[in-house]
Structure formats: structure tokens, C-alpha cells
Motif scaffolding. Structure first.
Motif, mmCIF file in Angstrom:
data_model
loop_
_atom_site.group_PDB
_atom_site.id
_atom_site.type_symbol
_atom_site.label_atom_id
_atom_site.label_comp_id
_atom_site.label_asym_id
_atom_site.label_seq_id
_atom_site.Cartn_x
_atom_site.Cartn_y
_atom_site.Cartn_z
ATOM 1 N N UNK A 149 -2.711 -34.110 -37.694
ATOM 2 C CA UNK A 149 -1.314 -34.506 -37.595
ATOM 3 C C UNK A 149 -0.608 -33.762 -36.471
ATOM 4 N N UNK A 150 -1.402 -33.099 -35.603
ATOM 5 C CA UNK A 150 -0.838 -32.379 -34.472
ATOM 6 C C UNK A 150 -0.108 -31.115 -34.851
ATOM 7 N N UNK A 151 -0.529 -30.492 -35.960
ATOM 8 C CA UNK A 151 0.152 -29.287 -36.432
ATOM 9 C C UNK A 151 -0.836 -28.139 -36.561
ATOM 10 N N UNK A 152 -0.369 -26.934 -36.246
ATOM 11 C CA UNK A 152 -1.130 -25.734 -36.548
ATOM 12 C C UNK A 152 -0.866 -25.331 -37.995
ATOM 13 N N UNK A 153 -1.764 -24.552 -38.554
ATOM 14 C CA UNK A 153 -1.563 -24.026 -39.910
ATOM 15 C C UNK A 153 -1.933 -22.556 -39.893
ATOM 16 N N UNK A 154 -0.952 -21.733 -39.581
ATOM 17 C CA UNK A 154 -1.166 -20.298 -39.464
ATOM 18 C C UNK A 154 -0.976 -19.639 -40.831
ATOM 19 N N UNK A 155 -1.924 -19.927 -41.730
ATOM 20 C CA UNK A 155 -1.896 -19.329 -43.073
ATOM 21 C C UNK A 155 -0.577 -19.607 -43.790
ATOM 22 N N UNK A 156 -0.138 -20.870 -43.742
ATOM 23 C CA UNK A 156 1.129 -21.228 -44.366
ATOM 24 C C UNK A 156 0.972 -22.233 -45.496
#
Length: 288
Positions: free
Chosen positions: A252-259
Motif C-alpha cells: 500500500x506504499x507505506x512503511x511500518x516502523x514497528x507501529x
């Protein structure tokens, strides 16, 4: 007599999403169970199997995860409205969206990232007696003490073989639901004070241990209980590892920095063990 299709709906039930909001070293937890149900112009999928009007339940699940990242999670009413409006406004065949959310709230134990889930544990007691002239014992305890560290937990250096897929990690969520029993040396004590002290020891051991494994945390929790109460001789614990997996938001074009995490309820690792003093009296075999 004609047979016709009646009211119907479909959706994705019990999407477990956890959002960790990180304000420097201070963390806040939003832990939800989201169920989506959609209805509208869905006759053809029932009557002919034509899926053109169907927004898949997998897409509904992904939307919940993506919105948790994109918009955050404030009040659950607002989050539910955001989702429901999106499903109806984005799909011409969807005329009604029902979003049910259950929020599991967490209280801070101590420090910036250790939490206990509201709702309360259950206090337990097991008393054994062979009569007034025979041996007796008292085992106190609790169950369903749900705890979570949003950081401060690692797991690596484990054995691997051809079937191993688990990746080592130096930062993970550690969550568990503690069942603990502690054995008293005698049958006379200030039971309420002892319970409160044992519970405090469990919480301190969990919150103050930088964990390299849930086994290590179990031992530290038991040690804290015994170290603070000379009237106890043994602690036994059963601690499921309530796994939290990072959601892959790259599609989805998103990062997920441990969130944003998926909170899996099964299968789960189950860690069990006992911690005791070196002078703990044995338990009669028929009392186990």
C-alpha cells in the motif's frame, strides 16, 4: 410460490490490530478487535456467483491495517466512522457498512513501555488437607494477568533446521497472559498482603527485565516473587506467548516502523516452569 433472496451481508470478523504510538521512549498502545460487515447490491454473487460487486474480506482486513498506519487510532468511534464511510463511498455496490470495534485498554505498569491490560485477573487459591492432624498446604495464585512490553524484548540465537522460517529479532512486542501459583511454607499468613506482594513481584519482574526470551522473563518474575516473601517456597507459571506480527504495508506504499501489528491468538508458544528455593519442602506425590 417464488423463492427469493432475502437480506444478506458479509465481511471480515475479528480483525486484531495493535498500534504502538511511539513518542520518543514513551509508548502508547491501541489494541482493537474490529469486525466489518457490508451489504448492498449483492444479489448476483448469491444467485449466479458473479463476484464483480464483492470487495473481498481480505481487502477489508488490509484496509483496517492501512488506516491504522495512515490515520492512527484515536477514539474508536472516529476510527469506525472512518472505515465505514470509506467502504460505502469507495464502492458503488456497497450501500451499508457496519463496523463493530472492541478496544482492549492497557494501563502502564512502570517505565515507558510496560503495560497491564484492564479487565482484571482472577485470584485463585488451592488448599489441601489430610485433616486437622495431617499435612496441609496452601497454594495461592492468579490467572489471566495480561501483560505487554512494546519494546525491550529480543529473540535470536535459537536452533535452526530445514523447517525454520522464524527470523531473529532484536526488538519485538512481548505479551502474555500469566497463570501463576505460589506455594506457602505454612498455613498461617496474611493472605491479602501476600497476594498483593506476589502480584507486585510478577509485574516488576515483567516490566524491569530486558527479555532475550519469555523463558528468561518467567524466571525473573518467579525470582522476584520469592525474593520478596520468605513465607513462600515455590512459584509455578504458565505463560502463553501472545504473538504480535508486523503487518506488511509495502503493497500500500507505506512503511511500518514497528507501529502496526496483527495480534494472533493461535497457535501460540506456551512457556511453563517453576522457580523455587533450594530448601523448598517436597509436595506429596498424590497432591500434585
Amino acid at each position: 410460490m417464488a423463492i427469493v433472496l432475502g437480506p444478506n451481508r458479509y465481511g471480515k470478523a475479528e480483525i486484531r490490530v495493535v498500534r504502538v504510538e511511539r513518542d520518543g521512549v514513551v509508548h502508547r498502545i491501541k489494541d482493537l478487535n474490529v469486525s466489518v460487515s457490508l451489504s448492498g447490491a449483492m444479489d448476483e454473487v448469491h444467485l449466479t456467483g458473479d463476484n464483480a460487486a464483492v470487495l473481498t474480506t481480505d481487502t477489508q482486513k488490509n484496509t483496517v491495517f492501512a488506516f491504522a498506519k495512515k490515520y492512527g487510532i484515536g477514539e474508536i468511534e472516529d476510527f469506525g466512522l472512518l472505515l465505514a464511510r470509506h467502504f460505502v463511498d469507495s464502492q458503488p455496490t456497497i450501500h451499508h457498512a457496519r463496523v463493530e470495534i472492541r478496544e482492549y485498554t492497557w494501563d502502564r505498569i512502570s517505565g515507558p513501555h510496560s503495560f497491564i491490560r484492564d479487565g482484571g485477573e482472577i485470584r485463585t487459591a488451592l488448599v489441601r488437607s489430610d485433616g486437622s492432624d495431617g499435612p496441609e498446604s496452601v497454594v495461592s495464585g492468579l490467572t489471566d494477568l495480561v501483560l505487554l512490553n512494546s519494546t525491550g524484548s529480543e529473540f535470536h540465537g535459537f536452533a535452526e533446521d530445514e523447517y525454520t522460517t522464524l527470523a531473529p529479532t532484536d526488538d519485538r512486542i512481548l505479551a502474555t497472559a500469566v497463570t501463576a501459583w505460589w506455594r506457602h511454607r505454612g498455613t498461617a499468613a496474611s493472605w491479602g498482603e501476600s497476594y498483593r506482594a506476589a502480584r507486585a513481584g510478577l509485574l516488576a519482574g515483567f516490566a524491569e527485565t530486558h527479555s532475550l526470551s519469555l523463558q528468561q522473563t518467567l524466571y525473573e518474575m518467579g525470582r522476584r516473587v520469592l525474593d520478596g516473601q520468605p513465607g513462600l517456597c515455590e512459584v509455578r507459571m504458565s505463560m502463553p506467548n501472545k504473538h504480535h506480527f508486523l503487518v506488511d504495508l509495502e503493497p500500500f506504499g507505506m512503511d511500518n516502523d514497528n507501529e502496526v501489528y496483527f495480534a494472533a491468538d493461535r497457535p501460540y508458544g506456551l512457556i511453563e516452569g517453576s522457580v523455587l528455593t533450594d530448601d523448598a519442602p517436597p509436595v506429596p506425590p498424590h497432591w500434585h
